[in-house]
Write a protein that holds these residues in place. Structure first.
Motif, PDB file in Angstrom:
ATOM      1  N   ILE A 108       1.268   5.160 -18.419  1.00  0.00           N
ATOM      2  CA  ILE A 108       1.354   4.980 -19.559  1.00  0.00           C
ATOM      3  C   ILE A 108       0.263   3.835 -20.002  1.00  0.00           C
ATOM      4  O   ILE A 108      -0.314   4.303 -21.053  1.00  0.00           O
ATOM      5  CB  ILE A 108       2.874   4.621 -20.179  1.00  0.00           C
ATOM      6  N   TRP A 109       0.388   2.691 -19.712  1.00  0.00           N
ATOM      7  CA  TRP A 109      -0.332   1.516 -20.286  1.00  0.00           C
ATOM      8  C   TRP A 109      -1.898   1.801 -19.333  1.00  0.00           C
ATOM      9  O   TRP A 109      -2.716   0.874 -19.774  1.00  0.00           O
ATOM     10  CB  TRP A 109       0.184   0.324 -19.778  1.00  0.00           C
ATOM     11  N   LEU A 110      -2.079   2.531 -18.226  1.00  0.00           N
ATOM     12  CA  LEU A 110      -3.177   2.583 -17.702  1.00  0.00           C
ATOM     13  C   LEU A 110      -3.632   1.310 -17.088  1.00  0.00           C
ATOM     14  O   LEU A 110      -4.845   1.016 -16.855  1.00  0.00           O
ATOM     15  CB  LEU A 110      -4.188   3.237 -18.437  1.00  0.00           C
ATOM     16  N   ASP A 111      -3.013   0.240 -16.717  1.00  0.00           N
ATOM     17  CA  ASP A 111      -3.308  -1.033 -15.835  1.00  0.00           C
ATOM     18  C   ASP A 111      -2.546  -0.586 -14.738  1.00  0.00           C
ATOM     19  O   ASP A 111      -1.842   0.049 -14.159  1.00  0.00           O
ATOM     20  CB  ASP A 111      -2.850  -2.064 -16.949  1.00  0.00           C
ATOM     21  N   THR A 112      -3.144  -1.717 -13.831  1.00  0.00           N
ATOM     22  CA  THR A 112      -2.858  -1.635 -12.383  1.00  0.00           C
ATOM     23  C   THR A 112      -1.989  -2.788 -12.103  1.00  0.00           C
ATOM     24  O   THR A 112      -2.366  -4.174 -12.483  1.00  0.00           O
ATOM     25  CB  THR A 112      -4.136  -1.707 -11.472  1.00  0.00           C
ATOM     26  N   LYS A 113      -0.829  -2.804 -11.580  1.00  0.00           N
ATOM     27  CA  LYS A 113       0.267  -3.952 -11.031  1.00  0.00           C
ATOM     28  C   LYS A 113       0.396  -3.915  -9.529  1.00  0.00           C
ATOM     29  O   LYS A 113       0.653  -2.734  -8.837  1.00  0.00           O
ATOM     30  CB  LYS A 113       1.400  -3.680 -11.917  1.00  0.00           C
ATOM     31  N   ALA A 114       0.052  -5.098  -9.042  1.00  0.00           N
ATOM     32  CA  ALA A 114       0.331  -5.318  -7.588  1.00  0.00           C
ATOM     33  C   ALA A 114       1.996  -5.265  -7.533  1.00  0.00           C
ATOM     34  O   ALA A 114       2.612  -5.824  -8.130  1.00  0.00           O
ATOM     35  CB  ALA A 114      -0.379  -6.266  -7.142  1.00  0.00           C
ATOM     36  N   CYS A 115       2.220  -4.888  -6.096  1.00  0.00           N
ATOM     37  CA  CYS A 115       3.983  -5.073  -5.912  1.00  0.00           C
ATOM     38  C   CYS A 115       3.962  -5.481  -4.492  1.00  0.00           C
ATOM     39  O   CYS A 115       3.333  -4.968  -3.489  1.00  0.00           O
ATOM     40  CB  CYS A 115       4.489  -3.613  -6.026  1.00  0.00           C
ATOM     41  N   SER A 116       4.805  -6.557  -4.351  1.00  0.00           N
ATOM     42  CA  SER A 116       5.010  -7.057  -2.948  1.00  0.00           C
ATOM     43  C   SER A 116       6.251  -7.951  -2.727  1.00  0.00           C
ATOM     44  O   SER A 116       6.472  -8.428  -3.917  1.00  0.00           O
ATOM     45  CB  SER A 116       3.685  -7.926  -2.496  1.00  0.00           C
ATOM     46  N   PHE A 117       6.573  -8.022  -1.495  1.00  0.00           N
ATOM     47  CA  PHE A 117       7.792  -9.072  -1.565  1.00  0.00           C
ATOM     48  C   PHE A 117       7.672  -9.445   0.089  1.00  0.00           C
ATOM     49  O   PHE A 117       7.107  -8.597   0.715  1.00  0.00           O
ATOM     50  CB  PHE A 117       9.115  -8.443  -1.782  1.00  0.00           C
ATOM     51  N   GLU A 118       8.167 -10.542   0.180  1.00  0.00           N
ATOM     52  CA  GLU A 118       8.203 -11.054   1.546  1.00  0.00           C
ATOM     53  C   GLU A 118       9.540 -11.688   2.161  1.00  0.00           C
ATOM     54  O   GLU A 118      10.400 -12.016   1.293  1.00  0.00           O
ATOM     55  CB  GLU A 118       7.008 -12.255   1.712  1.00  0.00           C
ATOM     56  N   ASP A 119       9.620 -11.637   3.359  1.00  0.00           N
ATOM     57  CA  ASP A 119      10.875 -12.264   4.154  1.00  0.00           C
ATOM     58  C   ASP A 119      12.261 -11.705   3.506  1.00  0.00           C
ATOM     59  O   ASP A 119      13.219 -12.197   3.142  1.00  0.00           O
ATOM     60  CB  ASP A 119      10.813 -13.582   3.816  1.00  0.00           C
ATOM     61  N   LYS A 120      12.205 -10.478   3.464  1.00  0.00           N
ATOM     62  CA  LYS A 120      13.437  -9.804   2.966  1.00  0.00           C
ATOM     63  C   LYS A 120      14.353  -9.828   4.210  1.00  0.00           C
ATOM     64  O   LYS A 120      13.906  -8.987   5.045  1.00  0.00           O
ATOM     65  CB  LYS A 120      13.046  -8.454   2.327  1.00  0.00           C
ATOM     66  N   GLY A 121      15.449 -10.269   4.258  1.00  0.00           N
ATOM     67  CA  GLY A 121      16.393 -10.074   5.218  1.00  0.00           C
ATOM     68  C   GLY A 121      17.185  -9.006   5.209  1.00  0.00           C
ATOM     69  O   GLY A 121      17.764  -8.446   4.352  1.00  0.00           O
ATOM     70  N   CYS A 122      17.172  -8.165   6.493  1.00  0.00           N
ATOM     71  CA  CYS A 122      17.586  -6.946   6.769  1.00  0.00           C
ATOM     72  C   CYS A 122      18.311  -6.938   8.093  1.00  0.00           C
ATOM     73  O   CYS A 122      18.212  -7.588   8.686  1.00  0.00           O
ATOM     74  CB  CYS A 122      16.802  -5.899   6.487  1.00  0.00           C
ATOM     75  N   TYR A 123      19.301  -5.854   7.969  1.00  0.00           N
ATOM     76  CA  TYR A 123      20.159  -5.687   9.375  1.00  0.00           C
ATOM     77  C   TYR A 123      20.169  -4.205   9.272  1.00  0.00           C
ATOM     78  O   TYR A 123      20.099  -3.448   8.458  1.00  0.00           O
ATOM     79  CB  TYR A 123      21.522  -6.268   9.397  1.00  0.00           C
ATOM     80  N   ALA A 124      20.607  -3.655  10.666  1.00  0.00           N
ATOM     81  CA  ALA A 124      20.879  -2.249  10.880  1.00  0.00           C
ATOM     82  C   ALA A 124      21.964  -2.177  12.016  1.00  0.00           C
ATOM     83  O   ALA A 124      21.655  -3.168  12.921  1.00  0.00           O
ATOM     84  CB  ALA A 124      19.413  -1.470  11.248  1.00  0.00           C
ATOM     85  N   HIS A 125      22.703  -1.052  12.191  1.00  0.00           N
ATOM     86  CA  HIS A 125      23.768  -1.027  13.044  1.00  0.00           C
ATOM     87  C   HIS A 125      23.329   0.367  13.606  1.00  0.00           C
ATOM     88  O   HIS A 125      23.227   1.473  12.729  1.00  0.00           O
ATOM     89  CB  HIS A 125      25.020  -1.096  12.846  1.00  0.00           C
ATOM     90  N   TRP A 126      23.430   0.794  14.727  1.00  0.00           N
ATOM     91  CA  TRP A 126      23.233   2.244  15.452  1.00  0.00           C
ATOM     92  C   TRP A 126      23.827   2.446  16.597  1.00  0.00           C
ATOM     93  O   TRP A 126      24.613   1.505  17.283  1.00  0.00           O
ATOM     94  CB  TRP A 126      21.706   2.527  15.518  1.00  0.00           C
TER      95      TRP A 126
END
Length: 187
Positions: A108-126
């Motif tokens: 819509i606005w035709l501009d570019t936005k960067a997207c990032s995140f760091e150190d997102k703590g996650c877990y998984a069981h399997w």
């Protein structure tokens, strides 16, 4: 009842990390009870770094994992130097995840936005179903391999969706196949 143990490392995961975007370093301890039952404990560290050539997105994950389970020797002669093992594992991983995207164009606005995140703590069981072979080669040295069917049972995914790689589990599909190539020493 207790007939010894073997301690070893997975060579496949370490080689995979050197030649691809992901892999792991793993050690294990397998106890021998009556030549038939083999309680197994596996610990490792996995990491990944992947950059998509088209979108320029970068994903990284790194962390520790553990698996515990039991293998059963299905050979008729339980005390042979060769073993055919069928078993199961429960796995858990706690890891950090990063995501970087150099820019998403707003339609819509035709501009570019960067997207990032760091150190997102996650877990998984399997859970895993395991089939493998173990052979005593020379003295206390053993070689073996396993094929594993993995099914994720719970996880904390980030706001952007599934993580790309889960240490100890592999690529982040709900199910996947994996394997190990082990060298171990009898103790």
């Amino acid at each position: 009842m207790f007939q010894g143990a073997v301690a070893g490392v997975d060579l496949f995961g370490a080689i995979q990390r050197q030649v691809s975007d992901y892999g792991q370093y793993e050690a294990f301890l397998r106890l021998n009870l009556k030549g038939k039952y083999f309680p197994t404990f596996e610990l490792g560290r996995g990491d990944a770094e992947h950059k998509d050539p088209e979108t320029k997105e970068t994903v990284k994950s790194k962390g520790l994992y553990g698996r515990v389970g039991c293998d059963f020797n299905v050979m008729k002669n339980k005390h042979d130097i060769y073993k055919v093992l069928v078993g199961f594992r429960y796995g858990y991983s706690k890891f950090d995840f990063e995501y970087h995207n150099p820019g998403v164009k707003d339609p819509i606005w035709l501009d570019t936005k960067a997207c990032s995140f760091e150190d997102k703590g996650c877990y998984a069981h399997w859970i895993e179903g395991v089939f493998g072979v173990d052979a005593k080669i020379i003295g206390p040295v053993h070689l073996g391999w396993t094929v594993r069917y993995r099914r994720r049972i719970a996880s904390s995914d980030c706001d952007m969706g599934d993580v790309w790689y889960v240490p100890g589990f592999g690529r982040s599909d709900k199910t996947n196949l994996g394997g190990t190539f082990n060298i171990s020493i009898g103790i």
